[in-house]
Every structure is written in structure tokens, then in C-alpha cells.
Design an enzyme around this catalytic site. Structure first.
Site, short mmCIF file in Angstrom:
data_model
loop_
_atom_site.label_atom_id
_atom_site.label_comp_id
_atom_site.label_asym_id
_atom_site.label_seq_id
_atom_site.Cartn_x
_atom_site.Cartn_y
_atom_site.Cartn_z
N ASP A 285 0.86 -1.17 0.00
CA ASP A 285 0.00 0.00 0.00
C ASP A 285 0.91 1.23 0.00
OD1 ASP A 285 -2.14 1.68 -0.09
OD2 ASP A 285 -3.21 0.80 1.60
C1 NOJ Z 1 -3.90 4.07 0.05
C2 NOJ Z 1 -5.09 3.17 0.13
O1 NOJ Z 1 -5.08 2.44 1.34
C3 NOJ Z 1 -5.20 2.18 -1.03
O2 NOJ Z 1 -6.42 1.51 -0.93
C4 NOJ Z 1 -5.05 2.90 -2.33
O3 NOJ Z 1 -5.17 1.99 -3.39
C5 NOJ Z 1 -3.70 3.60 -2.35
N1 NOJ Z 1 -3.65 4.58 -1.28
C6 NOJ Z 1 -3.44 4.30 -3.68
O4 NOJ Z 1 -4.22 5.41 -3.80
#
Ligand code: NOJ
Length: 755
Positions: A285
Site C-alpha cells: 500500500d
Molecule cells: C492508500 C489506500 O489504502 C489504497 O487503498 C489505495 O489503493 C492507495 N492509497 C493508492 O491510492
């Protein structure tokens, strides 16, 4: 003969997939053999678009450095670059400047639509209509791929029980069975049958794993759950996504039982890559590799890189740690090149499957973009899905549907005319204020006299941009008088209340989940002068609405339904669409009940409300009931259904036999309607305690007034399996109860034995 033909075509098909796969594997190996170590590591590096970001930008990760990395072939993927022109621009830098010209895979959070917005995923799950959910994902993929995107960070398949967590809006709710089917439908929608088509994109199952169990519903918080909950509740939708052929997984910000998920080899290597045979890749993530330092798990950046790679993270989203540290880690023998090769092969394979290596600009066609983005086909699809996502929670005295002529209607509420909130959170590329508001939707019904006033205002804290914060007013009651005056003059009041679209989603955990701002007070004041209220709720999570449930005659759960929101709501209020949604998450009576969910354990002292007079020594609250306000699976219709002739075809099942569970459902009302017929089981005694009920089947049927239909379900041994005390996924012989009914409260049960 027929059988032979079938067998032959199966053989031809599976052998052609086998050979296609072999060809791809060979191409991957050929390419890999040409790559330097640095180029390999580059494939594992993902950067955010230079002009946009969804979280803190890494130190030193400025645009110039990123540009040079791109040109050197040290970037495998970018996220948040959208639109053919921009995608082509970055793709050109990668392809034309780098030594091997390997194209980027372009990722984006396509959560519920690109420019045209579908209902938030929690709302779509309320449709229980897997075809509609598949369509929504397919349409979103079509629109986004036309704009250059070939990889979505969706579906979020986290099971969520705690409505305080803002991200419940992104998932399918509290149930692993429904969650698994929804996961499969979304994967099939995004990826289609041919990933190499320019209209399908790679999907991501996220967040692996257990992010939905953050303690106290507080965003990014720690997770501490046992193997029983992990395997029986959290993992099934991920497994379903893997089985559906999903190409990527994303790990999660949380630690799980002390190990940050980003470095959890048990999850990513043992379960995902070995046990489930997942051959796609895992992306971290945003910055989650670096965050392991803050977790107190990694000593420094280099250590974080080592832990993440060994733990099974193949691609680094925006930490810039792999690109700076992995070479050193190889030199120090902390990780092996085999680890890197494995990760790179996985990434390259997906790029080949997407058709990107053969044509880096496959998704870059301006004509297609102009034709598809915002097209009627997609807008029409959002309306279809939106209608199906609405849940009718209460309808006393048949106040709904509204008559189409001669009614004086007062429309009141901060969200009634709002064209932004219905787009919900994660509507990143939608133009602001493009949703049809309830006011606009109701205006299409011209036979009535409609007046509107806001009552409570919205406050835009930061008016523009992705991190928009909109709240519902807590300081200004100047709109109350006008709202009360309007309510006095009309026959029916439609009040549109709830949360603004930006009050749920990532980073939006709330410690109070009732109607925010002055809305509750407004509702009570309006009800005091005109009790004929239809309350339309817009929210991204279950709310505590106990007062309304007691005092307001009609309640319509309309979530955040996207671009066509107001039209969908108007069609339901006027009965042009008979509501058919069912809650995918329980609605609590009070905050103190959270997490409240239907598939809870019995405990050693289940008691029964009302049957233990005087005793306090059973599992309950002294000041609140145990049951939720509205249970999982609950939803009304403008018609009524009667269930009868519940039957099991046998009282015994063996490993190789199945049991048919059937029931007759009759539409006993005056209009045609849909019903979601739900089958639950209970394993009342097992080697590890089991939930009091578990959904194991459902069917959506549509019946004319007066019509009956026999609904049958086929139960097999595999439906009874669970992760047991021996840490095995298996069914244990013994008694099982079966329930079939309209929601998870269903009481009538039949019993059989698994031999
Ligand atoms: C953080 C989020 O937790 C995730 O779900 C997302 O895909 C990413 N940012 C990218 O934006």
C-alpha cells in the site's frame, strides 16, 4: 457423442490456455535474462503521478528524480496518471528512453467508476445482484481503460464489522459469503474474459489482510485477531478473488498480530503464493514499506526493504525504498536475487497478459477515449445499478410510494439539492457537482407541487481538490424556521439527511455515527409539525438512526449512489422501481453495540432477551438490546412475501451427496417485486466454536402480485467446511441447522446430519 465433443473442446481450450501461458512464461524468462539487477529492481518500483498524490510524498521523491528514474527504466508502474494524453506522455518516457523499453503498468483507484460514478461499493453490495455488480465493474473498466488506465486498485474485499471505520464504504460489508461472491463478480467485471482486450484491466484484491478489523474502527490502527477469525471471516473473499484469477493483491497498512501485513510472509508467501497458488504480484500500500519503521518493526529504510521483500511484497508503492535499498541488500546477502527475479517475473507476466509489452499504447487511443468516457451506455448503467442498491428500511401506512399527482411535497435537508455528496468518496476523476440531486430527480415528476429548502447548511472546509473536507453544519440554525414553515404547509415531507460523501472513506473514521451536525435536531423539529416524513438517508456506513426508526414512518437507505443518484431515488420514491436491496451490514441501535454483526458466536451464556427475568449474568448489555436496529440481509419492498413449505430433501448428507433445501415464496402484496431469498446454516457444535448463523446461499427472484415460486438451494459438504481446531478447512460430521428466510433474523429451521 455430446460428451466426447464437450471433452474435446475442453481439452482444446485448456491446452490452448496452457500453451498461451507457456508462451508468456517463456517471453518473461527471455526478457528477464536481458535485464540488469537495477532494471529488475526498477520493475518493482511504483511512483505516483508527478502532479497528483493520495498521501504523503516520499522525501527526495521529487519530480525531477522520478523523471530520471522513468527514463532509466527504474520504474515499473505509475499510479494516478489518467487520460490518454498523460498516460502516453509517461509511457513514452519509459518506452523510448530506457534500454529495454519495458512499458509501465498504469494503476488507479477505480473504486466505483472513473468519470461516471457508480454507487459506492457498500451500496452495490446491498443490491445482492451479482450481475449488476459485474456490470458496474465492467463499465468502470471500459471507461477507465479508454482513458489509459490498465490496472485498478479494486476491489477492496475487506470484511468490515465496525461502522466507525470510514472505509466500510469501499467494501461489501460484514459477511464473508456475500463478500466472496461480490469479490468474484467485481474481478470478473474488471478483468473480463480477455485481459489482453483494451477494454479490460487488471484488478487488485486489497487490503491483504484484516485491515477491516482495525481496533475501535480507527483508521490505520493495529489489528489483533486469531487464526479462527482470520481464516473463517477475513480470508474467504481474498481466496475467492484469487480463484477468480485476479492479477494482483495489495497488502495493508495495519499490523496483524504484531507483524505489519506488508512484511507478513505467512500471509503473502505461505497462504497467498504457496497454498493458493497465486501467480500474480503483490503491491504494497502507499508508503507501507516505509511505515514499518513507524510501526516499530523495521530499524531503518533498508531494513524495511528487506522485511518487505522477504515477506512477499513484489512492488513498492511510493516508498522509494526498493529502488534505493535492494541492491545494497543483495550485496550484503540479506536478500537473494532469486527473490527479486520471482517478483519481477510476476510483474512482467501481468504486463504481457495485459498486452502492454506487445503494444505499450494499447490503452492510448484518443478516439476511443472521446467516444467512451461519459458515454450514455455507462451513464445508463449507473442508473440501473443505483436503483438496485437502495434499501427500504421502513414504510408505515404505505406512505411510499408517493402518489404522482396532486401532492404538496416539501423537500428538506442539507443533501437534498447537493450534487457533490452523492458521488461519495473515491470519485477521483468525476467532475465535481455532476450527480443528479434528489431535487432534480423529483422535479422530473411534474404532477406534484414540490418546494425545497435546505434546513441545515453544508460547510466546505477545503473547497477544491482531492482532500476535500465537507461537513454538515454544527453552528448555524438559521435555516430551521424556513424548513419548519415549509413542513407545515405540505402533505408529505421528504428529508434528505446523512453524511456528506467525504465523511466516509480513507482517513474518515468517526467516533460518533449518528446524523452529523444539526440534522437530528432539524428532523425532530420538522417531525413535530408534520409527522408525514419520508427520510432518505445518504451515507457511506451504517448510522445510528434509532430515533428516526421509532418516529419516522418511512426510511429509505440511499447511500451514495453516484452520477444518477437523484433519478434512482426519485424512481424508488414514486414506485417506478420497487426497492429490492438488502443490508450488507447491520445497523446498530447505539454506538456502544459496535461492532454488531449477525454471524457472531453464541458465547457460553447466550441467554435470550426477555427470557432471563432478573438475571444479569448472561452476555448482554444492561442498557441496550443485543440485536441490531436493522439486521444484515434486511430490506423491505412495496409488496410483501410469504414463505411456506420449507423442506429438506433428506435428513442425512454424506461427503458425496447433497441436500436440496427448498421453500415456496409468494408475493402477497399488490405489486410486482423482487425478493432476496437467503439461506443460512448453523453448525451448533464443532471442534472450534461456530457462528450462530452463516449465510450460505441466496437467490434474487421477481414475482408478480399473487405469484408463487419454489426456490431451491443445493447444499454440499463443502458448504459446511470451515477452518477448524486442527487448522484445516473441512466439514465436521454432526448436526446442522438450515434456515431460509427474508433476512438474517429468520428463525424457522430444519436439521440434518452430516455423516
Ligand atoms: C492508500 C489506500 O489504502 C489504497 O487503498 C489505495 O489503493 C492507495 N492509497 C493508492 O491510492
Amino acid at each position: 457423442m455430446k460428451f466426447k465433443l464437450l471433452f474435446l473442446s475442453f481439452f482444446v481450450l485448456s491446452s490452448s490456455t496452457f500453451f498461451a501461458q507457456q508462451t508468456i512464461d517463456k517471453k518473461v524468462n527471455d526478457l528477464l535474462s536481458k535485464m540488469t539487477l537495477k532494471e529488475k529492481i526498477g520493475q518493482m518500483n511504483q511512483y505516483n503521478g508527478f502532479w497528483n498524490f493520495t498521501g504523503p510524498v516520499p522525501k527526495g521523491g521529487d519530480s525531477k528524480v522520478k523523471y530520471d528514474h522513468l527514463a532509466n527504466g527504474w520504474v515499473g508502474s505509475m499510479l494516478n496518471i489518467t487520460g490518454v494524453r498523460e498516460v502516453r506522455e509517461v509511457q513514452k518516457i519509459a518506452v523510448e528512453n530506457s534500454r529495454l523499453g519495458i512499458p509501465l503498468i498504469i494503476g488507479f483507484d477505480l473504486i466505483h467508476g472513473y468519470k461516471t460514478v457508480f454507487p459506492i461499493p457498500l451500496a452495490e453490495a446491498a443490491s445482492w445482484d451479482l450481475e449488476a455488480i459485474r456490470l458496474s465493474a465492467a463499465m468502470a473498466a471500459k471507461e477507465a481503460s479508454a482513458a489509459g488506465i490498465n490496472w485498478t486498485f479494486a476491489p477492496m474485499v475487506d470484511i468490515t464489522r465496525d461502522a466507525r471505520w470510514g472505509r466500510v464504504m469501499e467494501g461489501a460489508g460484514e459477511d464473508p459469503y456475500l463478500g466472496s461472491l461480490v469479490a468474484r463478480a467485481r474481478v470478473e467485471g474488471f478483468q473480463g474474459k480477455d485481459l489482453g482486450s483494451p477494454f479490460t484491466i487488471a484488478a487488485t484484491a486489497k487490503h491483504f489482510a484484516a485491515y477491516g478489523f482495525v481496533e475501535a474502527g480507527k483508521e490505520y490502527n493495529t489489528v489483533d485477531i486469531g487464526l479462527n477469525t482470520l481464516h473463517n471471516i477475513v480470508l474467504p473473499p481474498f481466496k475467492a478473488a484469487a480463484d477468480a484469477g485476479i492479477k494482483t493483491f495489495m497488502n495493508s497498512f495495519n499490523d496483524l498480530n504484531g507483524i505489519p501485513a506488508t512484511a507478513d510472509a505467512y500471509l503473502q508467501r505461505d497462504i497467498l503464493k504457496k497454498e493458493w497458488n497465486f501467480d500474480g504480484f503483490v503491491v504494497s500500500d502507499w508508503g507501507s514499506i516505509r511505515e514499518m519503521i513507524a510501526h516499530g518493526y523495521a530499524e531503518n529504510q533498508k531494513h524495511a526493504g528487506e522485511l518487505a521483500l522477504l515477506g512477499g511484497s513484489d512492488m513498492d508503492m511510493e516508498s522509494s525504498i526498493y529502488i534505493y535499498e535492494l541492491e545494497k541488500l543483495i550485496q550484503e546477502n540479506k536478500v537473494s536475487e532469486a527473490h527479486i527475479d520471482d517478483a519481477v517475473k510476476r510483474i512482467l507476466k501481468v504486463k504481457f497478459e495485459l498486452g502492454l509489452i506487445d503494444d505499450p499504447y494499447l490503452y492510448c487511443n484518443e478516439e476511443i477515449e472521446a467516444k467512451i468516457v461519459g458515454s450514455k451506455e455507462i451513464v445508463d448503467a449507473t442508473l440501473e445499478v443505483a436503483k438496485k442498491s437502495i434499501v427500504l428500511l421502513k414504510n408505515e401506512n404505505e406512505i411510499l410510494p408517493l402518489r404522482k399527482k396532486g401532492v404538496k411535497i416539501g423537500l428538506i435537508g442539507p443533501l437534498a439539492a447537493d450534487k457533490s455528496s452523492p458521488l461519495g468518496n473515491w470519485r477521483i476523476r468525476a467532475d465535481n457537482n455532476t450527480a443528479i440531486s434528489v431535487l432534480e430527480g423529483l422535479k422530473n415528476y411534474k404532477g406534484n407541487d414540490l418546494s425545497y429548502t435546505q434546513g441545515v447548511k453544508l460547510i466546505n472546509k477545503i473547497p477544491e481538490g482531492f482532500h476535500e473536507e465537507v461537513q454538515i453544519n454544527t453552528t448555524d440554525k438559521t435555516g430551521f424556521d424556513e424548513a419548519i414553515a415549509l413542513a407545515k404547509k405540505v402533505e408529505v415531507v421528504v428529508m434528505v439527511l446523512g453524511e456528506h460523501g467525504f465523511q466516509s472513506g480513507e482517513g474518515r473514521s468517526r467516533s460518533k455515527i449518528d446524523l452529523p451536525g444539526f440534522q437530528q435536531e432539524l428532523l425532530e423539529k420538522v417531525a413535530a409539525v408534520n409527522p408525514n416524513i419520508v427520510l432518505v438517508l445518504m451515507n457511506g456506513r451504517p448510522l445510528v438512526i434509532s430515533w428516526a426508526a421509532e418516529h419516522i414512518p418511512a426510511i429509505v437507505e440511499a447511500w451514495q449512489l453516484g452520477t444518477q443518484s437523484g433519478n434512482a431515488i426519485a424512481q424508488v420514491l414514486y414506485g417506478d422501481y420497487n426497492p429490492s436491496g438488502k443490508l450488507p451490514m447491520s445497523f446498530p441501535r447505539s454506538l456502544g453495540q459496535v461492532p454488531v454483526y449477525y454471524n457472531h458466536k453464541s458465547t457460553g451464556r447466550p441467554g435470550t432477551e426477555g427470557e432471563e427475568p432478573g438475571s444479569v449474568f448472561w452476555s448482554h448489555y444492561t442498557d441496550e438490546e443485543n440485536s441490531p436496529l436493522y439486521p444484515f440481509g434486511f430490506g423491505l419492498s412495496y409488496t410483501t412475501f410469504e414463505y411456506s413449505a420449507f423442506n429438506l430433501s433428506a435428513t442425512e448428507m454424506t461427503k458425496n451427496t447433497s441436500i436440496e433445501a427448498s421453500i415456496v415464496v409468494k408475493n402477497t402484496g399488490k405489486v410486482k417485486g423482487k425478493e432476496v431469498v437467503q439461506l443460512y446454516i448453523q453448525d451448533p457444535y464443532a471442534s472450534a466454536t461456530r457462528p450462530v448463523k452463516e449465510l450460505k446461499g441466496f437467490k434474487v427472484i421477481e414475482l408478480e402480485a399473487g405469484e408463487s415460486q419454489k426456490v431451491t438451494f443445493n447444499l454440499k459438504e463443502k458448504d459446511l467446511a470451515f477452518y477448524n481446531a486442527k487448522q484445516k478447512w473441512e466439514a465436521e460430521p454432526g448436526t446442522f441447522h438450515v434456515f431460509i428466510g427474508t433476512d438474517s433474523k429468520v428463525k424457522q429451521k430444519l436439521t440434518f446430519e452430516l455423516k
